[in-house]
Scaffold this motif. Structure first.
Motif, PDB file in Angstrom:
ATOM      1  N   HIS A   6      -6.782   2.525  -5.990  1.00  0.00           N
ATOM      2  CA  HIS A   6      -5.885   2.631  -4.975  1.00  0.00           C
ATOM      3  C   HIS A   6      -6.163   2.700  -3.549  1.00  0.00           C
ATOM      4  O   HIS A   6      -6.116   4.064  -3.206  1.00  0.00           O
ATOM      5  N   HIS A   8      -5.993   1.488   0.947  1.00  0.00           N
ATOM      6  CA  HIS A   8      -5.386   0.868   1.697  1.00  0.00           C
ATOM      7  C   HIS A   8      -5.985   0.730   3.001  1.00  0.00           C
ATOM      8  O   HIS A   8      -5.947   1.187   4.202  1.00  0.00           O
ATOM      9  N   GLU A  92       1.828  -2.599  -4.273  1.00  0.00           N
ATOM     10  CA  GLU A  92       2.486  -1.819  -4.989  1.00  0.00           C
ATOM     11  C   GLU A  92       4.173  -1.872  -5.055  1.00  0.00           C
ATOM     12  O   GLU A  92       4.511  -2.430  -4.035  1.00  0.00           O
ATOM     13  N   HIS A 153       1.380   5.149  -9.922  1.00  0.00           N
ATOM     14  CA  HIS A 153       0.560   5.452  -8.836  1.00  0.00           C
ATOM     15  C   HIS A 153       0.922   6.745  -8.337  1.00  0.00           C
ATOM     16  O   HIS A 153       2.273   7.055  -8.300  1.00  0.00           O
ATOM     17  N   ASP A 203      -5.095   6.428  -2.693  1.00  0.00           N
ATOM     18  CA  ASP A 203      -3.914   6.197  -1.499  1.00  0.00           C
ATOM     19  C   ASP A 203      -4.342   6.398  -0.051  1.00  0.00           C
ATOM     20  O   ASP A 203      -3.604   6.597   0.823  1.00  0.00           O
TER      21      ASP A 203
HETATM   22 ZN   LIG Z   1      -0.324   3.137  -1.773  1.00  0.00          ZN
END
Ligand SMILES: [Zn+2]
Length: 255
Positions: A6, A8, A92, A153, A203
């Motif tokens: 996960h 970004h 998500e 998550h 994340d």
């Molecule tokens: Zn995220």
């Protein structure tokens, strides 16, 4: 090797060094990255990253706080994106009652629609749930999402809620928070949950673990998360890496 489940990397925090950073991951022991969409725009950027980097896979979806932007036309585009070869999850998606915007009815409607999409295209879901434990669980159960499974998550609830999801075959995403001194509840969940249902996530650029708390996060920090899990479960670090990698490959259907 490490599987980053996960990230970004589309975020502007990586504008200055995105390419060199991503190209340095393999040498640092990170084999795969799943970049996760949180809006239509970041989903588009996610797809670009999957085209640019062979080891980057994508998740397509709209984060609960961004659902006000959705309409039938955009949802149709999302559906088409979900069928692309390197798209391995819907996410998500979920509920966020911490920011609590847009209104809950809108968040719920699009959470349902995106769960239906996951079931339709047979992909696992990446669930974002903040301060919305009961509603998230009730909706996942009612939607029959057990069939595709997925990950909760940045898991932030207690042992009881963890058990509910583990019983349904879901994975728990564990990130930097587990290294924080005050994260007693999450440490208990990690001790309790079988390692076969945990996966590693950053994340990033958010939630950097100790000793880098507060700085920009990246997959390079996953070693600290894995070390903490190894300590909590009294198993070797290498075992945490290999089992969580296998879990992530199984969940995302990557061979
Ligand atoms: Zn995220």
């Amino acid at each position: 090797m490490i599987f980053e489940t996960h990230a970004h990397y589309d975020d502007e925090a990586f504008d200055e060094d995105r390419e060199s950073l991503l190209n340095s991951l393999y040498e640092a022991g990170i084999e795969y990255v799943v970049n996760v969409g949180a809006s239509i725009d970041t989903t588009k950027k996610t797809l670009e990253l999957t085209e640019q980097f062979p080891f980057v896979y994508g998740a397509v979806g709209v984060h609960p706080s961004e659902t006000a932007e959705l309409d039938e036309e955009k949802f149709k585009w999302l559906k088409e994106a979900a069928l692309l070869k390197k798209v391995v999850a819907i996410g998500e998606i979920g509920l966020d009652y911490y920011w609590d915007t847009p209104e809950r009815q809108i968040q719920k409607e699009w959470f349902n629609r995106q769960m239906e999409l996951a079931l339709e295209v047979k992909l696992p879901a990446i669930i974002h749930s903040r301060d919305a434990a009961a509603d998230t669980y009730d909706m996942i159960k009612a939607a029959g999402l057990k069939e595709t499974g997925g990950v909760i998550h940045c898991f932030s609830y207690g042992k009881e809620m963890a058990k509910n999801y583990l019983d349904m075959g879901f994975y728990l995403g564990i990130g930097g928070v587990v290294t924080f001194k005050n994260a007693k509840k999450l440490k208990e969940v990690v001790e309790y949950a079988p390692i076969e249902q945990l996966i590693l996530e950053t994340d990033c650029p958010y939630l950097a673990p100790e000793p880098n708390r507060g700085k920009r996060n990246s997959s390079l920090n996953l070693i600290y998360v894995a070390k903490e899990i190894a300590a909590l479960k009294s198993i070797p670090y290498e075992e945490v890496i290999s089992i969580t990698e296998q879990n992530a490959k199984t969940m995302y259907g990557i061979k």
